[in-house]
Scaffold this active site. Sequence first.
Site, PDB file in Angstrom:
ATOM      1  N   CYS A 113      39.202  37.743  38.536  1.00 42.35           N
ATOM      2  CA  CYS A 113      40.325  38.638  38.865  1.00 42.35           C
ATOM      3  C   CYS A 113      41.157  39.035  37.647  1.00 42.35           C
ATOM      4  CB  CYS A 113      41.210  38.009  39.932  1.00 42.35           C
ATOM      5  SG  CYS A 113      40.313  37.594  41.436  1.00 42.35           S
ATOM      6  N   HIS A 246      47.903  41.716  39.544  1.00 50.73           N
ATOM      7  CA  HIS A 246      46.701  41.527  40.367  1.00 50.73           C
ATOM      8  C   HIS A 246      47.134  41.362  41.821  1.00 50.73           C
ATOM      9  CE1 HIS A 246      43.080  40.111  42.072  1.00 50.73           C
ATOM     10  NE2 HIS A 246      43.444  38.845  42.142  1.00 50.73           N
ATOM     11  N   ASN A 276      42.394  41.751  48.257  1.00 50.82           N
ATOM     12  CA  ASN A 276      42.141  41.327  46.878  1.00 50.82           C
ATOM     13  C   ASN A 276      40.790  41.907  46.435  1.00 50.82           C
ATOM     14  OD1 ASN A 276      41.480  39.969  44.536  1.00 50.82           O
ATOM     15  ND2 ASN A 276      42.141  37.961  45.267  1.00 50.82           N
TER      16      ASN A 276
END
Length: 319
Positions: A113, A246, A276
């Site tokens: 990520c 993020h 996500n």
Amino acid sequence: MHARITGTGSYLPTLALSNNDLVARGVDTSDEWIVERTGIRSRHIAGDGQMASDLAVEASQKAIAAAGISAEKIDLIILATSTPDFIFPSTACLLQSKLGVSGAAAFDVQAVCSGFTYALTVAEKFIYSGSHHCALVVGTEVFSRILDWNDRGTCVLFGDGAGAVILEASDAPGILASALHADGSHHGILEVPGNVCGGKVVGQPFVKMDGPAVFKFAVKVLAEVAREVLDRAGMAAAEIDWLIPHQANIRIIQATAKKLGLPMEKVITTVDRHGNTSAASIPLALDVAVRDGRIKRGDTLMLEGVGGGFTWGAVILKF
Ligand code: UT7
């Protein structure tokens, strides 16, 4: 010599699944639980056969058009993904082929990520050195392929998508400071512990996560790296026009903003609509806010990510 973003683009697969759609498909969860614990309401899922490079090419073409360049001008492609099309070649090379160009250096970056903050920082170094002048930097993921739909602790969190930027050499300031870190000793709290050997999958080809441990680690390092990159840029948090974190969990985002003293009005959030999307989440959120007119030329942005590895990083730039 500076490296400046001259165009952004993004792409989401057409199929959007709400939390209630997951319940209808048999996931043992509820809309209330997911919204309260994560802020996620919906996520996009790639179609059968739609690969990370397919999402990437759509996002890249939009970034190329926004920058007003032709794909031939690109001399460097750096693509961040944890869900590559193949073991090899790199998804960056497959993207290059789908863009119909050749010759530019092309490689993948694997930092889960944090992948986009890593890829952008690496691209900036190439440009700053003078060896390259026009980079395509992409985050693209099909995380739906590595989800165990019987694990409600992970499958409700992730989605598919891609975001891209064109980063060009410029006399005007662009990227002002960056900081990247990793601590591999924490690899076990977020991993896909599998590989392919002798024609078989060995281990587990699904996301495994200790959610509460990841949560605590993320909140801690995101605040630390934000302060570090502000120091490197010689700036105060109040000088940041937009924080683009993020997009994993609205509670992590809110905690980070609070620690920095930034109001949520200065934070770009897409986690409610995208879930996500790992390495794609930051460039996706960036492109959304550029296209809806919130982010304007000259604004100061902080991008920051955290993910498996563990890895984390932040970038401050003049847009
Ligand atoms: O990109 C970076 C990677 N990921 C992240 O940043 C994620 C970081 N972690 C998180 O966002 C949160 O830890 C989660 C959203 C994953 C979990 O939230 P939590 O508040 O930490 O919940 P928990 O894991 O402590 O679980 C609490 C309860 C448990 O039930 P019991 O044992 O209390 O009865 C879980 O079984 O919630 C249960 N639970 C669920 N219930 C309904 C876990 N997942 C679900 C679900 N629906 N999807």
